[in-house]
Enzyme design. Sequence first.
Site, PDB file in Angstrom:
ATOM      1  N   TYR A 181      -2.571  -7.179  15.743  1.00 44.80           N
ATOM      2  CA  TYR A 181      -2.454  -8.315  14.822  1.00 44.80           C
ATOM      3  C   TYR A 181      -1.077  -8.293  14.193  1.00 44.80           C
ATOM      4  O   TYR A 181      -0.608  -7.242  13.748  1.00 44.80           O
ATOM      5  CB  TYR A 181      -3.531  -8.206  13.734  1.00 44.80           C
ATOM      6  CG  TYR A 181      -3.528  -9.351  12.744  1.00 44.80           C
ATOM      7  CD1 TYR A 181      -3.846 -10.646  13.148  1.00 44.80           C
ATOM      8  CD2 TYR A 181      -3.202  -9.144  11.403  1.00 44.80           C
ATOM      9  CE1 TYR A 181      -3.854 -11.699  12.241  1.00 44.80           C
ATOM     10  CE2 TYR A 181      -3.211 -10.190  10.489  1.00 44.80           C
ATOM     11  CZ  TYR A 181      -3.535 -11.470  10.909  1.00 44.80           C
ATOM     12  OH  TYR A 181      -3.537 -12.502  10.012  1.00 44.80           O
TER      13      TYR A 181
ATOM     14  N   ASP B 128       5.675  -3.342  14.727  1.00 48.62           N
ATOM     15  CA  ASP B 128       5.005  -3.922  13.567  1.00 48.62           C
ATOM     16  C   ASP B 128       4.439  -2.761  12.754  1.00 48.62           C
ATOM     17  O   ASP B 128       3.373  -2.233  13.059  1.00 48.62           O
ATOM     18  CB  ASP B 128       3.904  -4.882  14.013  1.00 48.62           C
ATOM     19  CG  ASP B 128       3.183  -5.504  12.823  1.00 48.62           C
ATOM     20  OD1 ASP B 128       3.373  -5.009  11.686  1.00 48.62           O
ATOM     21  OD2 ASP B 128       2.432  -6.471  13.020  1.00 48.62           O
TER      22      ASP B 128
ATOM     23  N   LYS C  33       2.410  -4.687   3.338  1.00 44.16           N
ATOM     24  CA  LYS C  33       1.400  -3.830   2.699  1.00 44.16           C
ATOM     25  C   LYS C  33       1.998  -2.797   1.729  1.00 44.16           C
ATOM     26  O   LYS C  33       2.415  -3.176   0.649  1.00 44.16           O
ATOM     27  CB  LYS C  33       0.491  -3.249   3.778  1.00 44.16           C
ATOM     28  CG  LYS C  33      -0.245  -4.409   4.482  1.00 44.16           C
ATOM     29  CD  LYS C  33      -1.440  -4.077   5.313  1.00 44.16           C
ATOM     30  CE  LYS C  33      -2.169  -5.373   5.675  1.00 44.16           C
ATOM     31  NZ  LYS C  33      -2.179  -5.719   7.091  1.00 44.16           N
TER      32      LYS C  33
HETATM   33  C1  LIG Z   1      -1.837  -7.123   7.683  1.00 44.31           C
HETATM   34  C2  LIG Z   1      -0.971  -7.158   8.889  1.00 44.31           C
HETATM   35  C3  LIG Z   1      -0.060  -8.192   9.137  1.00 44.31           C
HETATM   36  C4  LIG Z   1      -0.032  -9.448   8.306  1.00 44.31           C
HETATM   37  O1  LIG Z   1       0.291  -9.210   6.989  1.00 44.31           O
HETATM   38  P1  LIG Z   1      -0.155 -10.289   5.860  1.00 44.31           P
HETATM   39  O2  LIG Z   1       0.512  -9.791   4.638  1.00 44.31           O
HETATM   40  O3  LIG Z   1      -1.653 -10.237   5.822  1.00 44.31           O
HETATM   41  O4  LIG Z   1       0.357 -11.615   6.305  1.00 44.31           O
HETATM   42  C5  LIG Z   1       0.810  -8.058  10.185  1.00 44.31           C
HETATM   43  N1  LIG Z   1       0.775  -6.977  10.980  1.00 44.31           N
HETATM   44  C6  LIG Z   1      -0.098  -5.985  10.806  1.00 44.31           C
HETATM   45  C7  LIG Z   1      -0.066  -4.798  11.703  1.00 44.31           C
HETATM   46  C8  LIG Z   1      -1.020  -6.053   9.774  1.00 44.31           C
HETATM   47  O5  LIG Z   1      -1.943  -5.092   9.632  1.00 44.31           O
END
Ligand SMILES: *Cc1c(COP(=O)(O)O)cnc(C)c1O
Length: 431
Positions: free
Chosen positions: A147, A242, A270
């Site tokens: 994601y 990511d 995060k």
């Molecule tokens: C949470 C997440 C995102 C998206 O971040 P948001 O602040 O929710 O838009 C992108 N990449 C990874 C791996 C994530 O866990």
Amino acid sequence: MAGVDHSKSQELFGKAQGLMPGGVSSPVRAFNAVGADPFFVASASGAEITDVDGNSYLDFVQSWGALLFGHAHERIVAAVSEAAAKGTSFGTPSELEVELAELVVELVPNIDRIRFVSSGTEAGMTALRLARGATGRNKVIKFAGCYHGHLDAMLVEAGSGVATLGVPGTAGVTEGAVSDTIVCSYNDIDSVRSALDEHGEDVAAIVVEPVAANMGLVLPEAGFLQSLRDLATEAGALLVFDEVITGFRLGPGGAQQRFGIEADLVMLGKILGSGLPVGAVAGKAELMDRLAPSGDIYQAGTLSGNPVAMAAGIEGLKMIKEDLSIYETLQERARSLVRALVDAADMAEIPMVASAIGGLAGFYIAGDDVINYEQAQATEADPYARLFRGMLFHNIYFPPSRFEALFLSTAHTEEHIDRVAQAARVVFTTP
Ligand SMILES: *Cc1c(COP(=O)(O)O)cnc(C)c1O
């Protein structure tokens, strides 16, 4: 005990459903996948979260990993209050951005420039545009079950909430928006090799969660990330890590440091904001300076570099710098958490496979190891839903979907893990 009274949460949920789609601001929060109604939170402190009916839960979600030091850590709260009193948004440069940028560049290897945004999704949008702009190529390789935020181009077999809802993609994303997205299989380097054989000269970037934490928890097999590095270099594509979850969670330098692999671009989020909305893209100057205004690739944000959010991020990263031993403790805690769960499952003769790395833990109620999305999806939903509800009844809050990881914070203690062990033994043996 939970289960005694949920009347205020129920009432709020009813009201919320009339005001917000599904009653929530983000889909997984509705608890649909686990056959429960969400609790509404009044406050939280350390490892505990307390709902509006006065029930407290031991929290293994920690705002989806945004919190490394638990809820409402006094130093973060003080930093935020102090910053807020001086103004909640300036829309101008501020010293706080410089300070946070310096800290990130110091802690995260292999980067010298950073662009702040307000979410991981924005980090994904920016990384993708930058990769495409800098390489002059259109296509992007991603992995099923990873994601990268809810941007159109990345919402193909996207893990997280998309996996929880059980839809392959989502309505509203046009074919055009994903026509340049190539989906490969995690831990399957041959799938990447053949994608590159076919499209190599068009591939701008290989985007990957170095540890996949949005389809449950799947660790990269030995050599997988290094092979991605080699293949990206060979193809002239950028390797984008990511690290929205892994950043500052696997260690101060995230997955790059942990696995000794250099990415071309790193997405952060995060923990970077310690519970306030901050995301970022970071990399080497030559690449990052392609972003406007130093370069020709446009990207902007009204609240980017927001002073209150920056202050939270600064305090969090300072706390990391002051005591790097937290990572050993987090990893030990994560390991003893999965050990407790596996032991309890064993005793009840329930099959379970589990893993832990840094402040991350995950498990599947399944007999065989899970190394990719297909296998994660093949695990059954019901046993996890039952476990979730059972744990919640024992005042322990696990992620409301089997496609999410469990998050540890420095506020979690061995005693907390013992509580999990006891509850799990009861839950697993109760028909
Ligand atoms: C949470 C997440 C995102 C998206 O971040 P948001 O602040 O929710 O838009 C992108 N990449 C990874 C791996 C994530 O866990």
